[in-house]
Design a protein around this motif. Sequence first.
Motif, short mmCIF file in Angstrom:
data_model
loop_
_atom_site.label_atom_id
_atom_site.label_comp_id
_atom_site.label_asym_id
_atom_site.label_seq_id
_atom_site.Cartn_x
_atom_site.Cartn_y
_atom_site.Cartn_z
N ARG A 149 48.23 35.71 43.75
CA ARG A 149 47.30 36.37 44.54
C ARG A 149 47.92 37.13 45.68
O ARG A 149 48.06 38.44 45.68
CB ARG A 149 46.86 35.46 44.51
N ALA A 154 46.66 40.17 40.22
CA ALA A 154 44.82 39.68 39.90
C ALA A 154 44.88 37.88 39.19
O ALA A 154 45.68 38.09 38.17
CB ALA A 154 43.65 40.28 39.10
N THR A 155 44.01 37.73 39.24
CA THR A 155 43.23 35.93 39.07
C THR A 155 42.54 35.38 38.22
O THR A 155 41.69 35.85 39.17
CB THR A 155 44.55 34.97 40.29
N LEU A 171 37.70 29.24 42.94
CA LEU A 171 37.78 29.99 43.62
C LEU A 171 38.24 29.46 44.89
O LEU A 171 38.38 30.49 45.43
CB LEU A 171 36.15 30.16 43.72
N ASP A 176 40.52 34.57 42.20
CA ASP A 176 39.59 35.59 42.22
C ASP A 176 38.25 35.67 40.89
O ASP A 176 36.85 35.51 41.62
CB ASP A 176 39.60 36.61 41.55
#
Length: 659
Positions: A149, A154-155, A171, A176
């Motif tokens: 990240r 984007a994860t 989270l 994400d």
Amino acid sequence: MRLGTHLWRTLAQSVLLGTFCCACFVSAQAADAPPNVVFILADDLGFSDTTLFGTTKFYRTPNMERLAARGMTFSHAYASSPLCSPTRSSILTGLSPARTDITAPVCHLPVARTTATPGTSAGPNKKAILPNSATRLKTEHYTLAEMFRDNGYATAHFGKWHLGPEPYSPLEHGFDIDIPHWPGPGPAGSYVAPWKYPDLDPQTPDEHIEDRMAEEAVAFMEDHKDKPFFLNYWMFSVHAPFDAKQELIDEYKKRVDPNDPQRSPTYAAMIESMDDAVGTLIDALDRLEIADNTIIIFASDNGGNMYNAVDGSTATSNAPLRGGKATMYEGGVRGPGVVVCPGVVESGSRSEEVIQSSDFYPTLLELLSIQKQPQQSFDGISIVPALKGGKLDREAIFTYFPHSPGIPDWLPPAVSVHRGDWKLIRLFYNGDNGKHRYKLFDLKRDVAETTNLAAQYPDIVMELDAMIDEFLDDTGAVLPRPNPAFDPSKYDPSLEGKATLKGTAKKPTTKSKAKSPPADLVAGWQPMGTCRLSLEGGELVVHSTGGDPHFYTSLPKSAVVKDSSGQPLVLRFTMASDADDAGQIFWHEEGVAPSYFRDRSVHFNVAPDGQPHEYAITLTPKHPVVGIRIDPAGTAGVIRLSDIRLTTRDGQVLHSWEF
């Protein structure tokens, strides 16, 4: 963000419309974009559960073969632990479970503990006091997802987590998106809908959770195909509960070979659904034309589950490896491993280099040319030299498992080291006079770990044990300690099983008169019929003269579970026999006359090859079970039994017999 496919896709598309020019720029620079990373972790997938190594004739994994054809297959891919949560912690941190303090799969329990603590007590029949594992992955760790990240990725996490609920969920550890946002040790209720995830409803009446997770993962890839992404797909498959698509089960029923240790149609169907999900991701990468810029890692969190009963048999077999999930033998820690990295890894290549779960983090840093944090260190190493066809510069790997699950192939709390072909297992305080006990194996000549060479090579034991000491000191592992309350007389299992049968005579009435009075109990078992018992090398040895050999034990009060009425139980044991004929298990229920034997029994097939095999026999009592009788064969011969356990269907140990 806990969002289903359509909701978070709509939001993502709205954001993309607002940044159209930027998206076009990223797309135009796609050729120079950092590679995507897809990490697929199977749960309880054993070494012989795929077709990659020629060890199965029953299972079908064509998509695993497709994946292997694109990259490198490792024949010595080790999980950092024989159980799931510790291995998962090592993947996310690059650290040994000895350092993350998560050494047992307890991260679903209510108590939140981020560090391991020393144990305080143990029963007088235990030689060591076990430490208490952490139950949450502390957020101070700079995880793999946080690294991605922070570097513009984007994860997203899909599937099983088992490192703690909020505030220790994916989270809070760099992801994400987390779907289905489930902290449990396995799928919620079942694989096939209806399931019990609070925030994920099935889209069809019989939707399979792995099909759904693969669909969610594909939607994430579609919405991030023009920017780098880290997709962490940790499958629920093939962890219990054992559940699969009925049409696949029916298909595998037609292919069962009763002489094959892999013969569960349900488990085979679970393997196929797991493999289908791998194929779904491969197909999506090809369709989106991003496969050439995507690194894929496939691994398992521990060895295959050999001990749960499925379809009247054990779930699977890890042969030629010994043992399975929750053991320190090879079958507990060694599984399939594949790495795909276009431009770096030769397609269809293979490596015999030893790799471990903690290696993936530093490996990805090197592949992506990203520097670790200034104060960051790893217990794993980069395996890039192996990915390029070379050798790894590493002396050894270590596995720390200071616990002692009550399963076949049981071992006391242990730590092991692999150096070259040698493997040493230290059993904490399990020797004479409070000393450690050791198992030394030459894996090149004895991959099944049948011969303990510790007595023959004391110098090698000393060398490897010194390495273990250094490892434990460096990681700051919270260790087992000797039990000051240990009573050798209590350790003798012959003291157990002497309770009389409640409401009945002290000895069960059978068609054969007992050959030995109660004083001749051997490890808690009374020889009866045409056999005698002895203890040799940690095994209960049955010397049968043919006819009706059998032996009986009554359970101590502590093992009689009052609420077990009507609940299936499983008798598990390892047995090697050269006596032919089928075996039979009888059970005695509380308040029922011993003549029950003719009604309360189950037959099982015996492999008369003299080799050890694991058996799991399901009992179906109507009242609490207070006694067990084993009829191992009907002919003359020698039968050796070990690791006998009476468990609930979900694996909880009610009683065990140690020899």
